[in-house]
Motif scaffolding. Structure first.
Motif, PDB file in Angstrom:
ATOM      1  N   LYS A 215      16.716   6.723  -2.496  1.00 44.32           N
ATOM      2  CA  LYS A 215      17.950   6.195  -1.934  1.00 44.32           C
ATOM      3  C   LYS A 215      17.687   4.920  -1.142  1.00 44.32           C
ATOM      4  O   LYS A 215      18.436   3.941  -1.235  1.00 44.32           O
ATOM      5  N   LEU A 216      16.602   4.922  -0.361  1.00 44.17           N
ATOM      6  CA  LEU A 216      16.249   3.719   0.402  1.00 44.17           C
ATOM      7  C   LEU A 216      15.918   2.559  -0.527  1.00 44.17           C
ATOM      8  O   LEU A 216      16.326   1.412  -0.293  1.00 44.17           O
ATOM      9  N   GLU A 217      15.180   2.853  -1.591  1.00 46.81           N
ATOM     10  CA  GLU A 217      14.824   1.806  -2.547  1.00 46.81           C
ATOM     11  C   GLU A 217      16.065   1.273  -3.252  1.00 46.81           C
ATOM     12  O   GLU A 217      16.192   0.064  -3.485  1.00 46.81           O
ATOM     13  N   ALA A 218      16.986   2.151  -3.603  1.00 45.60           N
ATOM     14  CA  ALA A 218      18.203   1.712  -4.293  1.00 45.60           C
ATOM     15  C   ALA A 218      19.015   0.769  -3.413  1.00 45.60           C
ATOM     16  O   ALA A 218      19.553  -0.246  -3.885  1.00 45.60           O
TER      17      ALA A 218
ATOM     18  N   ALA B 126       0.826  -1.208   0.000  1.00 42.91           N
ATOM     19  CA  ALA B 126       0.000   0.000   0.000  1.00 42.91           C
ATOM     20  C   ALA B 126       0.861   1.259   0.000  1.00 42.91           C
ATOM     21  O   ALA B 126       0.570   2.226  -0.703  1.00 42.91           O
ATOM     22  N   ILE B 127       1.928   1.232   0.799  1.00 42.17           N
ATOM     23  CA  ILE B 127       2.795   2.416   0.865  1.00 42.17           C
ATOM     24  C   ILE B 127       3.500   2.644  -0.461  1.00 42.17           C
ATOM     25  O   ILE B 127       3.591   3.783  -0.953  1.00 42.17           O
ATOM     26  N   ARG B 128       3.975   1.574  -1.073  1.00 43.21           N
ATOM     27  CA  ARG B 128       4.660   1.736  -2.365  1.00 43.21           C
ATOM     28  C   ARG B 128       3.678   2.194  -3.442  1.00 43.21           C
ATOM     29  O   ARG B 128       4.018   3.013  -4.308  1.00 43.21           O
TER      30      ARG B 128
ATOM     31  N   ALA C 266       7.739  -1.629  -9.549  1.00 42.25           N
ATOM     32  CA  ALA C 266       7.606  -0.521  -8.606  1.00 42.25           C
ATOM     33  C   ALA C 266       8.971  -0.114  -8.063  1.00 42.25           C
ATOM     34  O   ALA C 266       9.259   1.077  -7.883  1.00 42.25           O
ATOM     35  N   GLY C 267       9.827  -1.104  -7.812  1.00 42.87           N
ATOM     36  CA  GLY C 267      11.165  -0.803  -7.316  1.00 42.87           C
ATOM     37  C   GLY C 267      11.976  -0.010  -8.319  1.00 42.87           C
ATOM     38  O   GLY C 267      12.740   0.892  -7.948  1.00 42.87           O
ATOM     39  N   LYS C 268      11.835  -0.338  -9.608  1.00 40.19           N
ATOM     40  CA  LYS C 268      12.549   0.417 -10.635  1.00 40.19           C
ATOM     41  C   LYS C 268      12.106   1.876 -10.645  1.00 40.19           C
ATOM     42  O   LYS C 268      12.920   2.792 -10.792  1.00 40.19           O
ATOM     43  N   ALA C 269      10.798   2.048 -10.508  1.00 41.35           N
ATOM     44  CA  ALA C 269      10.282   3.417 -10.549  1.00 41.35           C
ATOM     45  C   ALA C 269      10.670   4.199  -9.298  1.00 41.35           C
ATOM     46  O   ALA C 269      11.084   5.365  -9.369  1.00 41.35           O
ATOM     47  N   LEU C 270      10.544   3.547  -8.128  1.00 42.53           N
ATOM     48  CA  LEU C 270      10.794   4.247  -6.873  1.00 42.53           C
ATOM     49  C   LEU C 270      12.283   4.462  -6.606  1.00 42.53           C
ATOM     50  O   LEU C 270      12.659   5.403  -5.899  1.00 42.53           O
TER      51      LEU C 270
END
Length: 644
Positions: free
Chosen positions: A385-388, A295-297, A399-403
């Motif tokens: 930065k956190l996602e990376a 949900a947060i992502r 979603a990870g690529k976008a975030l």
């Protein structure tokens, strides 16, 4: 290879099956359970934990907590088809709900073929076989779970099946596992006082971790209250309200307040942390955190999209405002001719000021929008930065690529706008100064026109009054008095018009250097040459003439009044003399008669003198009748004197 095992603990037997061929990372005990060492304490630990009944209670609490969480998880997905399970074990048995769940989870294009109202066990087995076949077709390995197990309501296997589906569709589908999910929570709770994320069993019971995750998204304040149960309840409510995350967990279960499920605090059981750990289902927490992460992502992706739209809107509106500023600066750099200055003042200026206020409001809106977007970009950059870091060791999901991609910095929008606005204000100042300079002779001439118009109107009325000579010939005192009052008023106004005439001459002198208005001013003032001293002198002469005429009328009036009094007395003497001549009385003595004749003769002489003077003076028609009567009275007196 399969083998059976029996674990004896304080008189209790725990039976299970172990598939040694399970290659899945999440395969293992009971089809989806991890190794027994992670699931159940050793004999020594269990023996140390308490009595057999206490251990059994805690294990029952573990299963009960998991059943409640997994039932809620099923219902969150079944709600998409308007279905609901009241009991997980009983609801799974007919085989209809598992197929509906799989349809929703796998986003099947069409419903699976099954018996929607199975009444016989044979029909239920067919449904379960269809379900297991569809699960296998999607690459999900289920170990030692048969259709009979599901129809018979094997709680352990149904829970294991549910956990396998959760792993696939709540974690693996989004490129995560339990370790990465825990790291995700840890990364977003760094710096929050009292939050230490070490494992799934101990780090989430006090509610601080959930509160910190939501505070990181600006959905809650931190720190929260002191009661762990209240913290958990508030966090779950906010997550449901703001993120649409279903409340899969019971705060009492997580906080360990209600250990035996009777709705009361179990302080004695809470005193032994090992018993608490034995009855705590970390998989329920993992399931909920997985839903919370999704949900947060999703919210972050939506916010990214909204930020992009706001960014595009900001740049577009800033470009429009920049063009408007440039156009207006050019517009006001062109000076207006004098003939259009008044039109600008009376019509164009008010419309421009309204337009300027509207665009000033737009600039204020862009400032606020810039601040909001800058704050969002800073937040999204930190989140990237956190996602990376999270995806350093593996390929991220979509979603990870976008975030994990940091947003481009916002270009300087306000700088050019502020500079353009300053240029426009400077241009406006010069434009207004030029307008003011052009309007000086124009305003002077306009004032001269107003003063001259007022003087011309007054002069027309004065000329009409001064040309009235008949009023001077009138012998009516009231008419003359009115004419005198009017003449006095003109005299007073004429004195005021002297200052007005001076003002007109002063205004004309100011226009002497204006080629456009000099001749117009001269033509305007030519008919008004009389205004001032000449007209005041004429008004004064008229006052004198009217005063003289009024004195003549008043003198004649006094003479008439005197004559009337003499005639009245003479008439009385004549009447007394007639009465004496016609009706002599015994007491009418010679002395009385002599006195009457003497007084009458005196009046006779005076009246004769008056009538003689009147006849020689003004022969006004008003005194003609009085004179005739006076002559008659004198004749009557003379006749009566001879008789008496």
């Amino acid at each position: 290879l399969r083998c059976s095992f029996v674990m004896v603990s304080s008189g209790k037997e725990l039976q299970g099956r172990l598939d040694l061929t399970a290659g899945s990372k999440f395969g293992g005990f009971s089809g989806a359970q991890k190794s027994s060492r992670e699931r159940i304490p050793s004999n020594e630990k269990v023996a140390d934990a308490g009595t057999p009944s206490t251990v059994a209670t805690q294990r029952e609490r573990y299963d009960r907590m998991q059943v409640k969480t997994f039932t809620r998880w099923w219902n969150t997905w079944l709600a998409h088809r308007h279905e609901k399970l009241n009991s997980l074990i009983e609801g799974v048995s007919p085989g209809v709900m598992p197929l509906i769940l799989l349809e929703v989870l796998s986003e099947a294009e069409s419903p699976f073929t099954c018996n929607r109202t199975p009444k016989l066990r044979f029909h239920q087995l067919e449904n379960q076989q269809t379900f297991l076949r569809e699960v296998a077709a999607r690459g999900i390995r289920l170990v030692n779970i048969g259709a009979e197990d599901l129809v018979d309501g094997n709680r352990t296997l149904i829970l294991g099946l549910t956990w396998t589906l959760i792993l696939r569709y709540e974690l693996q589908k989004f490129g995560a596992d339990e370790k990465q999910l825990l790291q995700w929570v840890r990364a977003r709770t760094v710096g929050y006082q009292g939050v230490f994320i070490s494992n799934w069993r101990e780090s989430f019971r006090d509610g601080l971790a959930f509160t910190a995750v939501l505070a990181h998204e600006d959905l809650m304040d931190y720190p929260p209250g002191d009661d762990p149960t209240e913290r958990l309840q508030n966090a779950f409510e906010v997550a449901e309200k703001c993120l649409n995350v279903p409340q899969l967990l019971n705060p009492l279960d997580i906080a360990g307040v209600d250990v035996d499920g009777d709705g009361e605090d179990d302080e004695l059981l809470q005193q032994d942390a090992r018993l608490m750990d034995l009855g705590f289902d970390e998989r329920s927490v993992i399931t909920y955190v997985a839903k919370l992460r999704q949900a947060i992502r999703a919210r972050q992706l939506t916010q990214r999209e909204a930020t992009g739209k706001h960014r595009a809107e900001l740049l577009s509106r800033a470009s429009e405002l920049t063009s408007w500023l440039a156009n207006q600066s050019y517009r006001f750099s062109q000076h207006l001719p004098a003939s259009q200055c008044l039109e600008w003042i009376h019509q164009g200026k008010s419309a421009w000021e309204e337009e300027q206020r509207a665009h000033a409001s737009i600039l204020d809106e862009l400032r606020a929008l810039t601040d909001a977007i800058s704050a969002r970009l800073a937040k999204e950059t930190a989140e990237a930065k956190l996602e990376a870091v999270e995806w350093e060791q593996k390929e991220p999901d979509e979603a990870g690529k976008a975030l994990s991609h940091a947003p481009d910095p916002l270009p300087d929008v306000l700088g050019p706008l502020d500079e353009g606005w300053k240029v426009l204000q400077d241009t406006l100042a010069r434009f207004n100064a030029a307008i003011e300079a052009a309007l000086v002779p124009l305003r002077t001439f306009e004032r001269l026109k107003r003063v001259a118009t007022r003087a011309a109107v007054w002069l027309d009325g004065v000329r009409l009054i001064l040309s009235d000579e008949k009023s001077l010939e009138n012998t009516n005192e009231a008419v003359l008095l009115a004419a005198l009052q009017e003449a006095e008023r003109l005299k007073s106004e004429a004195g005021g018009m002297i200052s007005l005439s001076s003002e007109m001459k002063s205004l004309e002198e100011k226009l002497a250097d204006s080629d456009e208005f000099r001749l117009q001013a001269a033509a305007l003032l030519a008919p008004l040459a009389e205004v001032g001293v000449p007209l005041a002198e004429r008004a004064q002469r008229r006052c004198v003439l009217i005063t003289e005429a009024l004195e003549v009328v008043r003198a004649a009036k006094r003479e008439r009044q005197f004559l009337e009094a003499q005639l009245f007395q003479m008439a009385n003497f004549v009447a007394d003399l007639e009465e004496l001549a016609e009706y002599p009385l015994p007491f009418d003595t010679a002395d009385n008669r002599a006195l009457l004749i003497e007084d009458g003769s005196v009046l006779h002489t005076a009246l004769t003198s008056t009538l003689s003077a009147e006849s020689e003076g003004a022969g006004a028609e008003e005194t003609l009748a009085l004179r005739t009567r006076g002559v008659d009275l004198l004749r009557q007196w003379d006749a009566l004197i001879g008789h008496v």
